[in-house]
Enzyme design. Structure first.
Site, PDB file in Angstrom:
ATOM      1  N   THR A   1       0.852  -1.185   0.000  1.00 23.68           N
ATOM      2  CA  THR A   1       0.000   0.000   0.000  1.00 23.68           C
ATOM      3  C   THR A   1       0.890   1.238   0.000  1.00 23.68           C
ATOM      4  O   THR A   1       1.945   1.267   0.648  1.00 23.68           O
ATOM      5  CB  THR A   1      -1.015  -0.015   1.166  1.00 23.68           C
ATOM      6  OG1 THR A   1      -1.840   1.153   1.046  1.00 23.68           O
ATOM      7  CG2 THR A   1      -0.350  -0.032   2.535  1.00 23.68           C
ATOM      8  N   GLU A   2       0.492   2.241  -0.767  1.00 19.48           N
ATOM      9  CA  GLU A   2       1.325   3.404  -1.035  1.00 19.48           C
ATOM     10  C   GLU A   2       1.828   4.088   0.233  1.00 19.48           C
ATOM     11  O   GLU A   2       2.886   4.690   0.245  1.00 19.48           O
ATOM     12  CB  GLU A   2       0.544   4.459  -1.849  1.00 19.48           C
ATOM     13  CG  GLU A   2       0.207   4.048  -3.258  1.00 19.48           C
ATOM     14  CD  GLU A   2      -1.172   3.452  -3.370  1.00 19.48           C
ATOM     15  OE1 GLU A   2      -1.484   2.513  -2.602  1.00 19.48           O
ATOM     16  OE2 GLU A   2      -1.932   3.914  -4.227  1.00 19.48           O
ATOM     17  N   ASN A   3       1.021   4.032   1.289  1.00 17.04           N
ATOM     18  CA  ASN A   3       1.382   4.770   2.490  1.00 17.04           C
ATOM     19  C   ASN A   3       2.373   4.024   3.379  1.00 17.04           C
ATOM     20  O   ASN A   3       2.537   4.376   4.533  1.00 17.04           O
ATOM     21  CB  ASN A   3       0.125   5.156   3.286  1.00 17.04           C
ATOM     22  CG  ASN A   3      -0.745   3.977   3.638  1.00 17.04           C
ATOM     23  OD1 ASN A   3      -1.000   3.128   2.790  1.00 17.04           O
ATOM     24  ND2 ASN A   3      -1.196   3.901   4.862  1.00 17.04           N
TER      25      ASN A   3
ATOM     26  N   SER B   1       8.340   3.767  -0.508  1.00 16.09           N
ATOM     27  CA  SER B   1       7.148   3.108  -1.023  1.00 16.09           C
ATOM     28  C   SER B   1       7.021   3.310  -2.531  1.00 16.09           C
ATOM     29  O   SER B   1       6.739   2.369  -3.285  1.00 16.09           O
ATOM     30  CB  SER B   1       5.904   3.664  -0.321  1.00 16.09           C
ATOM     31  OG  SER B   1       4.746   3.010  -0.781  1.00 16.09           O
TER      32      SER B   1
END
Lengths: 223, 244, 223, 244
Positions: free
Chosen positions: C48-50, C90
């Site tokens: 996940t990007e975060n 990320s």
């Protein structure tokens, strides 16, 4: 009276200008000595290119951990507040302007602030390490050096003849004979050994210095 | 050398009109709610700072934290990737009314621009946004047969950051995904102030576990039980609280 | 016979193409459902990007930790092997081509692989998030979507009319009616619902499809 | 999904003639000595791989590890920042005899080029080397009144990396300053194989403590008591050992 300062004494003098809490990178070799002479009550935080901030002194012989070394590949120690990080983060600190001071050695420094300290010419094996990053990263780039070469030639010059490390990057020189600032493309004499006349110093210097009315005495303890 | 700040008001006291302020967090995780609210307090009391340019991934949620900062009228321009949320009413209304500027940046480009600002990289090339509206006006260069967009670094006057532990030298750890943009913003601001759940003595954080080394931090202030945006919003909180 | 696949069923079909050990990013919303349908014996690792790799399912209501969320700001959990990292790392994973698959929603997909999924035009508040990075980062970019809009207009088109997310990035579409690959700037039919004729499907599609002699049946369990 | 490799020979088995191989470490710290020696073993047995392009900060020390790889004649070109050491005789002799090419890169630029390779950034600008011989032939651009040199990403076919703990998914930790280039090289290689002191089960490494997430790692091999280059050199070791 001292004829000239020893490397240890030059390092001592450079250390006097480092503020408490300053983030400092010391070049491999001679500049590393600066760490020993922090004035009482001041504690700089030392950075090494290979990924340590806030490392401590060398360990006792025999208790080295070779995963805990500085950029000169000498064993160091951790102390409270040390941090480890990888090389890209380390040079983000350098290139990003986060270091307060970098103190480097020099083959030549020119009055325009150019520094040559990585190559003595096309012979031999060239090696640059982190010097080219440091000269464009730290807020203040200082040089510690003998005032002249072993052959007696000036190391403070009009224009560097050796391959450059950086353009217009040096702002202060701590030499064996003087403290010289670089301002507006000129050498500006700040301090000189007391026994030395301005004319004598100028004769050892490869470019005309701006000399204030009364340059301060460069006084360093015996070490 | 002790970077401990006495209180939140001191932490945000140097933020002047027109400054660029990076604010950490992704949605509510890692959002320095208390620092933001201290900044709003100053504005309520003094009328300053205003005309801020704020950098955050989002545009706030509900009526607390970043949304409250925007609602207070302190923000001239927002640089973000995703100005939507469960309750984006504050930004949406002000944006549609032309009261706030928006610079929309793809999320990875936003992160990399901030890192570049901190790392002394004035520009870099990315495949992201090539051929889209968000690349308009930006230089394009071909490397090895593929087209890339030139993006510029992003720096700030201040970063407001939330971390978990901080020592007095500014070394920081974060909690899980609350890390997000916070370590990058620490690098990219001239002055980074950090709210931490606990200030500890140097040496309390394992040198291997430090995520943000202290060199990137100018001040730490302890906020022992930080508010979580999601919980404030579930309680329909507003900041400042409205006397009715 | 199902008139068309439900979003859940489309997600199931997309999940069948994810290999064991694949690194996968699922777009916010509808694509997130893909995670539920990993075939037995396969375990993908979700990004996940975060800043989480290898996160687990949603926690029970009431036990959320709001520092542990995905890019859609929904609470998730850790599981053995989870790693946390910051946003630049990320997106190094994304942009650097380390993800095996990204599965995204779409407003329009064109036969040249162009994707429009972030803006429905100049009205409203634009929001892009990580989509523009994902479409140029993952080794394989797939789309899951209804085959047509609510008004019955094709979402698989000759050229996108909406603002692009990425140019020539999509290689496979899982729709409510078919599985369509993009190859050489053309739609290539791979699977279609059994009850649907090729002509019926073509009529719902905004560009001519290359149709193999016998397109496979798109068979998905009731879910 | 288990990335454990059975032995060192398997780990280096896919490295072919002419490949670019990044080798982690800074001097001896973080240097994957055992992986390098396994590669030399293969060359001694089969004559391959040869004509390698090797990326490392240094050029080896003494007659073990990277120095031994160079001495064996397997390396066509070295990309490094500082080809000097306490005992650089192997590289020095071969370089002065014209038997090995050298691409000298400033250390910070080397690190950033590798990170860029891993992060999908084909080029970036740095102030480093501007106006020097090492900037010759490179594009220069002015941003905000200052001149910067354009540098390109650096990628590799393989990375040989040394870490401390590794789980079977490839998540890694490092020991102190042995971190150095290793995490960056993990990112920049098509295939990264890592020697770790201990392979542990997923979940054994705190998610906060992971330095290299497993996505950047293709294989891990356990080397319980890795040799340290400094100690080998103090013992005047050579690899392969010379039968006399």
């Amino acid at each position: 009276m001292t004829a000239k300062l020893s490397p240890t004494q030059i390092a001592w003098r450079a250390a006097q200008d480092i503020a408490d809490g300053a983030y400092v990178n010391l070049g491999i070799g001679f500049p590393e000595m600066v760490a020993k002479f922090q004035p009482p009550g001041r504690q700089a935080i030392f950075h090494t290119e290979n990924g340590i901030l806030g490392f401590g002194e060398a360990p006792a012989a025999g208790s080295e951990d070779w995963d805990l070394i500085n950029a000169g590949k000498k064993a160091v120690t951790i102390k409270p507040g040390t941090a480890f990080f990888h090389h890209a983060d380390s040079f983000a600190m350098v290139r990003g302007g986060h270091l307060d001071v970098a103190i480097l050695g020099a083959y030549e420094v020119a009055e325009n602030g150019d520094l040559a300290n990585w190559s003595t010419g096309p012979k031999g094996v060239p090696a640059v390490g982190g010097a080219m990053d440091l000269v464009h990263g730290a807020k203040r780039v200082a040089v510690i050096t003998d005032h002249v070469t072993k052959d007696g030639k000036p190391k403070l010059v009009q224009r560097c003849s050796l391959p450059l490390t950086g353009v217009g990057c040096v702002t202060r020189i701590y030499s064996s004979h003087a403290v010289v600032d670089i301002e507006g493309g000129r050498f500006v004499l700040r301090e000189k050994l007391p026994h030395l006349s301005v004319d004598e110093l100028q004769a050892m210097t490869g470019a005309a210095m701006i000399v204030p009315a009364a340059p301060a005495d460069l006084i360093v303890p015996e070490l | 050398m002790d970077k401990t700040l006495p209180d939140l008001a001191t932490a945000v006291g140097g933020i002047d009109d027109g400054m660029t302020v990076m604010i950490g967090g992704f949605g509510g995780s890692g959002a320095p709610i208390e620092l933001i609210h201290a900044l709003i307090d100053r504005f309520v009391a003094t009328g300053h700072p205003r005309d801020l340019v704020v950098v955050n991934n989002n545009a706030g949620n509900g009526h607390v934290g970043l949304a409250a900062l925007i609602e207070a009228g302190m923000v001239r321009k927002l640089i973000c990737s995703f100005p939507r949320s469960a309750d984006p009413v504050v930004f949406t209304e002000m944006y549609l009314a032309g009261k706030i500027e928006l610079e929309l940046v793809p999320q990875g480009t936003l992160a990399e621009r901030i890192r570049a600002g901190g790392a002394g990289i004035p520009a870099f090339y990315t495949p992201t946004s090539f051929g889209t509206d968000l690349a308009k006006g930006k230089p394009v260069e071909v490397f090895e047969g593929r087209s890339y967009v030139q993006e510029r670094w992003l720096k700030a006057d201040y970063a407001l950051v939330k971390a978990h532990l901080g020592d007095t030298l500014g070394n920081l750890t974060y909690r899980m995904a609350a890390r997000n943009f916070n370590p990058l913003m620490c690098m990219a601001a001239a002055r980074t102030v950090v709210q931490v759940s606990k200030i500890v003595a140097p040496g309390s954080i394992d040198p291997e576990a430090v995520i943000t080394p202290g060199i990137f931090v100018q001040g730490v202030v302890e906020v022992p039980d930080p508010a979580q945006e999601e919980m404030l919003n579930r309680a329909n909180a507003r900041y400042p609280e409205v006397a009715e």
